[in-house]
Design a protein around this motif. Structure first.
Motif, PDB file in Angstrom:
ATOM      1  N   GLU A 150       0.829  -1.211   0.000  1.00  0.00           N
ATOM      2  CA  GLU A 150       0.000   0.000   0.000  1.00  0.00           C
ATOM      3  C   GLU A 150       0.860   1.256   0.000  1.00  0.00           C
ATOM      4  O   GLU A 150       0.590   2.213  -0.744  1.00  0.00           O
ATOM      5  N   LEU A 151       1.906   1.273   0.808  1.00  0.00           N
ATOM      6  CA  LEU A 151       2.801   2.424   0.866  1.00  0.00           C
ATOM      7  C   LEU A 151       3.549   2.617  -0.453  1.00  0.00           C
ATOM      8  O   LEU A 151       3.749   3.762  -0.903  1.00  0.00           O
TER       9      LEU A 151
ATOM     10  N   ARG B 183       1.114   4.192  -2.879  1.00  0.00           N
ATOM     11  CA  ARG B 183       0.942   5.613  -2.555  1.00  0.00           C
ATOM     12  C   ARG B 183       2.140   6.428  -3.022  1.00  0.00           C
ATOM     13  O   ARG B 183       1.990   7.516  -3.575  1.00  0.00           O
TER      14      ARG B 183
ATOM     15  N   PHE C 208       2.061   6.822  -6.746  1.00  0.00           N
ATOM     16  CA  PHE C 208       1.026   7.787  -7.122  1.00  0.00           C
ATOM     17  C   PHE C 208       1.485   9.214  -6.836  1.00  0.00           C
ATOM     18  O   PHE C 208       1.286  10.119  -7.646  1.00  0.00           O
ATOM     19  N   GLN C 209       2.126   9.414  -5.687  1.00  0.00           N
ATOM     20  CA  GLN C 209       2.609  10.745  -5.329  1.00  0.00           C
ATOM     21  C   GLN C 209       3.708  11.198  -6.290  1.00  0.00           C
ATOM     22  O   GLN C 209       3.750  12.361  -6.694  1.00  0.00           O
TER      23      GLN C 209
ATOM     24  N   THR D 197       2.030  12.254  -9.469  1.00  0.00           N
ATOM     25  CA  THR D 197       1.347  13.529  -9.269  1.00  0.00           C
ATOM     26  C   THR D 197       2.353  14.678  -9.261  1.00  0.00           C
ATOM     27  O   THR D 197       2.117  15.727  -9.891  1.00  0.00           O
TER      28      THR D 197
END
Length: 66
Positions: free
Chosen positions: A7-8, A11, A14-15, A18
């Protein structure tokens, strides 16, 4: 523990994506701002060329009366 790690990692990925996209937007906007600034300078020069001057030329200047 492995689920949390996965999960980390998702994330983080994704960051990073972005941030890359935001950086691209900032770079593009900086280019657009620079182009607009150049256009403003051209317009200012054109306005100066078209507008009459409020300052009298040396030939039009009346000598001071002392």
């Amino acid at each position: 523990m492995e689920e949390r790690l996965a999960e980390l990692e998702i994330r983080l990925a994704f960051q990073e994506q972005t941030l890359t996209e935001l950086n691209d937007v900032v770079v593009r906007q900086a280019g657009e701002i620079a182009q607009l600034m150049r256009e403003i300078e051209v317009l200012k020069d054109r306005m100066k060329a078209v507008m009459p001057s409020n300052i009298a030329s040396q030939a039009e200047e009346t000598p001071p009366h002392y």
